[in-house]
Motif scaffolding. Sequence first.
Motif, PDB file in Angstrom:
ATOM      1  N   ALA A  95       0.696  -1.073  -0.096  1.00  0.00           N
ATOM      2  CA  ALA A  95      -0.114   0.025  -0.066  1.00  0.00           C
ATOM      3  C   ALA A  95       0.903   1.413  -0.055  1.00  0.00           C
ATOM      4  O   ALA A  95       0.387   2.501  -0.513  1.00  0.00           O
ATOM      5  N   ASN A  96       2.061   1.146   0.692  1.00  0.00           N
ATOM      6  CA  ASN A  96       2.904   2.287   0.671  1.00  0.00           C
ATOM      7  C   ASN A  96       4.400   1.885   0.626  1.00  0.00           C
ATOM      8  O   ASN A  96       4.728   1.007   1.752  1.00  0.00           O
ATOM      9  N   ALA A  97       5.246   2.172  -0.078  1.00  0.00           N
ATOM     10  CA  ALA A  97       6.581   1.452  -0.334  1.00  0.00           C
ATOM     11  C   ALA A  97       7.324   2.430  -1.318  1.00  0.00           C
ATOM     12  O   ALA A  97       6.917   2.764  -2.274  1.00  0.00           O
ATOM     13  N   GLN A 156       7.922   5.413  -5.943  1.00  0.00           N
ATOM     14  CA  GLN A 156       7.213   5.312  -4.700  1.00  0.00           C
ATOM     15  C   GLN A 156       5.684   4.755  -5.112  1.00  0.00           C
ATOM     16  O   GLN A 156       5.248   5.250  -6.104  1.00  0.00           O
ATOM     17  N   VAL A 157       5.246   3.429  -4.577  1.00  0.00           N
ATOM     18  CA  VAL A 157       3.983   3.155  -4.786  1.00  0.00           C
ATOM     19  C   VAL A 157       3.221   3.627  -3.537  1.00  0.00           C
ATOM     20  O   VAL A 157       3.471   3.607  -2.474  1.00  0.00           O
ATOM     21  N   ARG A 158       2.040   3.728  -4.008  1.00  0.00           N
ATOM     22  CA  ARG A 158       0.701   4.293  -2.962  1.00  0.00           C
ATOM     23  C   ARG A 158      -0.417   3.596  -2.657  1.00  0.00           C
ATOM     24  O   ARG A 158      -1.132   4.005  -1.978  1.00  0.00           O
ATOM     25  N   PHE A 159      -0.681   2.680  -3.347  1.00  0.00           N
ATOM     26  CA  PHE A 159      -1.883   1.525  -3.009  1.00  0.00           C
ATOM     27  C   PHE A 159      -1.455   0.251  -3.588  1.00  0.00           C
ATOM     28  O   PHE A 159      -0.667   0.195  -4.609  1.00  0.00           O
ATOM     29  N   VAL A 160      -2.176  -0.656  -2.994  1.00  0.00           N
ATOM     30  CA  VAL A 160      -2.048  -2.040  -3.673  1.00  0.00           C
ATOM     31  C   VAL A 160      -2.702  -2.056  -5.049  1.00  0.00           C
ATOM     32  O   VAL A 160      -3.810  -1.693  -5.023  1.00  0.00           O
TER      33      VAL A 160
END
Length: 818
Positions: A95-97, A156-160
């Motif tokens: 979800a956040n990474a 960066q990723v911000r949601f699955v």
Amino acid sequence: MSRPRSPGYEDCVSLWAQVYRLYAASLAEHSSAIHSFLFRNSGGISQGQDMDKFGIGQAVTRVEDQRLTRGEGCYIEDVNLDGQTWATFVRSPHANARILEIDCESARNVPGVLAIYTAEDLEAAGIGHVPCGADAPNIDGSPCFKPPRPALAQGQVRFVGDAVVLVVAETRTAAVDAAEQVWIDYEVLDAVVETDRALDEDAAQVWDSAPNNRCFHWQDGNPEATRSALEQADRTVELELVNNRVIPSSMETRGAIAEVENESGRLALHVSCQGVHIIRNRLAQIFNCKTEDLRVRCYDVGGGFGMKIFLFPEYVAILYAARQLDRPVKWISERSEAFLSDTHGRDHVTRLRLALDKEASILGLKVTTVANLGAYLSNASPFVATAAGVAMLVGCYDIPSAHVEVHGVFTNTAPVDAYRGAGRPEAIYAIERLLDAAARDLGLGPDELRRRNFIPTSAMPYKTAFGITYDSGEFCRNMEDALQMADWNGFPARRTEAFSRGKLRGIGLACYIERCAGGAPEEARLTVNGDGQVTLYIGTQSNGQGHETAFRQILAERLSVSFEDVRIVQGDSDLIETGGGTMGSRSVPVGGSAITAAADRIIEQATKQAAELLETAEADIEFSRGEFRVVGTDRSESFRTVAASCADERGISFDEKDSFAPGEATYPNGTHICELEIDVATGTLKVIDYTVVDDFGYVINPLLLEGQVHGGIAQGLGQALLEHCAYESGSGQLLSASFMDYTMPRADDLPMIRFKRNEVPCLTNPLGIKGAGEAGAIGAPPAIVNAIVDALSGYQVRHVDMPVTSARLWQLLHHAAA
């Protein structure tokens, strides 16, 4: 090009509703619809013949159903281009990474892989970000925060479900196999998914540039007058409620094919959508080109519900890939992808305060909402959370002052945007639940409190506390008719009988009004060939509503042409100059008005030609029932003959266009009454009876309209009782990521629906009609939840949030018993 195997969800719902009504209701009530069906299927009609059976107001069965139910529709999955490749996306499991490293070497070695792309590739090529075209200014006048949204996640990723890598291969299987070989190293960060926790000081931050995860703090109404009303009130009532997040779940998932046209070298996108011009215009921004350098095409669409209005990142990525490879690239969303990456709907937490005087007349309304926008801003999400719906918070009631504040917040969830009703269902649910709670607190019947506060018909046109003007409506009449049809006064006896069987019986009502069919103009172009056949070019986009039938009815009414002599062209930005797409119940009220105006231009030009043929002045010609007649004589020429006399070298006799720009929206309104039973032992709920009285102004096709209302009620019931989009706290994982965990309404969840129309003509629309496509989904949730709370009244339950599942009811009942 192969054929599809089944029609879309909205097509099925509407067709089911037609059959439902034809067989369930009396033969006399639907004799016109049955006659029309038999007549059309036994050879059709000729020009000018029996047009009263096929024009405006007639219950004509859907023309498109014959094609769609025989598997002859054409959906995006059925479109295949020469040299086509396949795309799949590698999506974030977190979800956040932070993205530390992407290793694609193993994936590139998979047989059939053509290319693998990341955000850096698109950035190097100058591909822009997916834009948000809506604004919601802060109270201090500053703009809302709009974060960047590249087609592939950057850094960066911000949601699955956030797309990170695009894989293109010769086959779908090879693309999927290669995607599984892509290795991404992430640094997992804390995530926030809860709407009511996003503003907390200790909540994880989605964007560093949006402190406390706030996108905007927006307001409307009169804060001073509302504050004064609350201070001077004899009684105030408060309520906090959740409008639960839902997943659109169209039967046909999203999909697209990108290509570079061989002859022109232009980029072209074939896509399942709700309006090709909307998509094209946004793509032109992203690819920094003129709109004419892009072509967007759409075919049959198996449901959209607002979600398919939007430009999604996947379309940008595959267009880039098609340009790089100089080959078509096709992507069809898997159902699991759809749950993760489609825009979701609703997701509000709302607190309301109502000020009343000694006579239970409303003095003021204060509303504060926290609206979950997800991790990124979708194309229209700030608008949907604010101006799209908040004006409806005053409902059908004479409320002198009102003030609303909306806090738009980011969370580590899929973006939220329009879903059938787009803000209006959220508003009506809030005010109708509040009215019911107030009635119970005051010891009044829910009907009586509404009766005391309805805007009277004599006050129309009525300017609300939010500054919009209702042109028409008979709200009290709608409610009284519904009460009588539902046998409201006989309910106590039914409740007693149900209790003897171990059932808790409840009845609830909701009175709704909504704002739709306003906004952007629509243009219609009509051509008539030498055989008198008409082609309509229009920029709306059917996704199950029945446009092919309704538009033919308008043309049958205006030009007296047969259904068989009308061809309708939608979904091609090359063939159709402009278009506003299908949304906000606008296609028939706005598009139909444009069609009417264009048809009048055709008649005007044809009258000139008829005057020449009949050797008389234009002023002496009248057009009626397919004939141009010299007034006061028996001399006439048919529409077909006149067209044949002036066809050009292309075979075209007339070519006219016109548009309609609504100066004000339409305001459909009505009353829903739901009666249901809850099993005390199990919590199982069954809807026993449902009554609807609606005012849609004049009606083009009663059968289509009723199908729309039935489908809307089904979706409203789904939200109220079944559909629960749930993210796990902390991890941000989507727990309801398949139909194993996300429950959709089924036919046996619905009872027979009583339906009545009160036709109060709309004064802001040339056809006198009001939008109808979203009304069922607006009135159903509050009516159902009000009935549930009524059933639980003996257990001191004042409110229960949606979805009111059987498990939740069981817990409430057994907690109360303990």
